[in-house]
Design an enzyme around this catalytic site. Structure first.
Site, PDB file in Angstrom:
ATOM      1  CB  SER A  79      17.948 -56.425  -0.102  1.00  0.00           C
ATOM      2  OG  SER A  79      18.566 -56.241   1.146  1.00  0.00           O
ATOM      3  CG  ASP A 213      16.062 -62.601   4.887  1.00  0.00           C
ATOM      4  OD1 ASP A 213      17.212 -62.327   5.289  1.00  0.00           O
ATOM      5  OD2 ASP A 213      15.430 -61.894   4.084  1.00  0.00           O
ATOM      6  CG  HIS A 241      18.526 -61.182   2.194  1.00  0.00           C
ATOM      7  ND1 HIS A 241      17.429 -60.533   2.721  1.00  0.00           N
ATOM      8  CD2 HIS A 241      19.271 -60.200   1.580  1.00  0.00           C
ATOM      9  CE1 HIS A 241      17.506 -59.236   2.462  1.00  0.00           C
ATOM     10  NE2 HIS A 241      18.605 -59.017   1.772  1.00  0.00           N
TER      11      HIS A 241
END
Length: 299
Positions: A79, A213, A241
């Protein structure tokens, strides 16, 4: 730090800390020296009024590796950490052997409205009210209950609950606000590596994403495959995610296979200069025309 062998630098995502890697650290440490820091403003690291840009984070990781006497790493970023990993490789190619990006930021503007909301002026005051004892515990319990329903939209809410809990610390709220404002505005992500993806011709790259996600759309994996055609892309079913937490054994196997099947990048100033001078062979705008547009509420 754990293990012995070639170095892996694991960089967590926004609002998380090194513990996000707990499901895979022990297995990775069987083959590698694993370094999993808390980024500035996260976990047990300091939360000063400071530079929270991806470039600032990359500089901090360079300094950390220097202190640890580690010259080169395969950098693994999730991320926000994926954006930092890309920036680290761009700023310090001589210290980067490979990039492994896990649902990374920096491949397009689309991002969940929850993160865009953090960039708004009233975030810190609103979160101060929402994290008082009682309110916070009810909110966390609700998120965790929803995450157990098995619905696609609630897949990652157990992780979101942990991030929400960290906001009880005023220092953490302020730091996260600075981080988000450096990379996101109300229209989405503002930091991108798309215009520099051609540099990955000199560096092995793996991209891992989850089909469910809801934070950054899985369609960005298609974008990575187009703008960095030499990259290996793995999309895991029934993963959100945090694919390294949803499927830790498979994630470790993918990482092991990727490292075993690729040679570490060797920095050569002349080749790097030539790449920078020539730029991408195809204009970025033409490359992006080949990428399916992200869809759904995230956009």
């Amino acid at each position: 730090m754990a293990g012995q062998g070639p170095a892996l630098l694991l960089l967590h995502g926004l609002g998380c800390d090194h513990t996000t890697w707990n499901p895979v650290i022990r297995s990775l440490a069987k083959k590698y020296t694993v370094i999993a820091p808390d980024l500035l403003g996260h976990g047990r690291s300091a939360k000063p009024r400071a530079d929270y840009s991806v470039g600032g984070y990359a500089n901090g990781m360079r300094d950390l590796l220097t202190v640890l006497n580690i010259d080169k790493v395969t950098v693994v970023g999730h991320s926000l950490g994926g954006g930092v990993a890309m920036q680290f490789a761009y700023q310090f190619p001589e210290r980067t052997e490979r990039m492994i990006l896990v649902a990374p930021g920096g491949l397009g503007p689309e991002v969940t409205p929850m993160i865009r909301a953090v960039s708004l002026p009233g975030f810190k005051m609103a979160m101060a009210a929402l994290t008082v004892p009682g309110v916070r515990h009810v909110g966390m319990a609700g998120m965790r209950a929803l995450s157990r329903t098995g619905m696609s939209l609630t897949h990652d809410l157990d992780e979101v609950a942990e991030i929400y809990d960290s906001f009880k610390d005023p220092g953490a709220r302020a730091a996260i606000s600075h981080v988000v404002r450096a990379v996101v505005d109300v229209r989405g992500q503002i930091v991108t590596m798309v215009d520099r993806a051609y540099l990955t011709r000199e560096m092995p790259m793996l991209v891992v994403w989850g089909t469910e996600d809801k934070v950054i759309p899985v369609e960005h994996a298609d974008r990575a495959a187009v703008i960095a055609p030499g990259a290996q892309v793995e999309v895991l079913g029934n993963a959100g995610h945090f694919p390294h937490k949803d499927h830790p054994e498979r994630f470790v196997k993918i990482v092991n296979d990727f490292i075993r099947s690729t040679r570490p990048a060797t920095y050569h100033r002349g080749r790097w200069r030539t790449l920078l001078r020539n730029g991408p062979s195809t204009p970025v705008s033409e490359q992006l025309q080949l990428v399916p547009a992200a869809s759904g509420p995230i956009a």
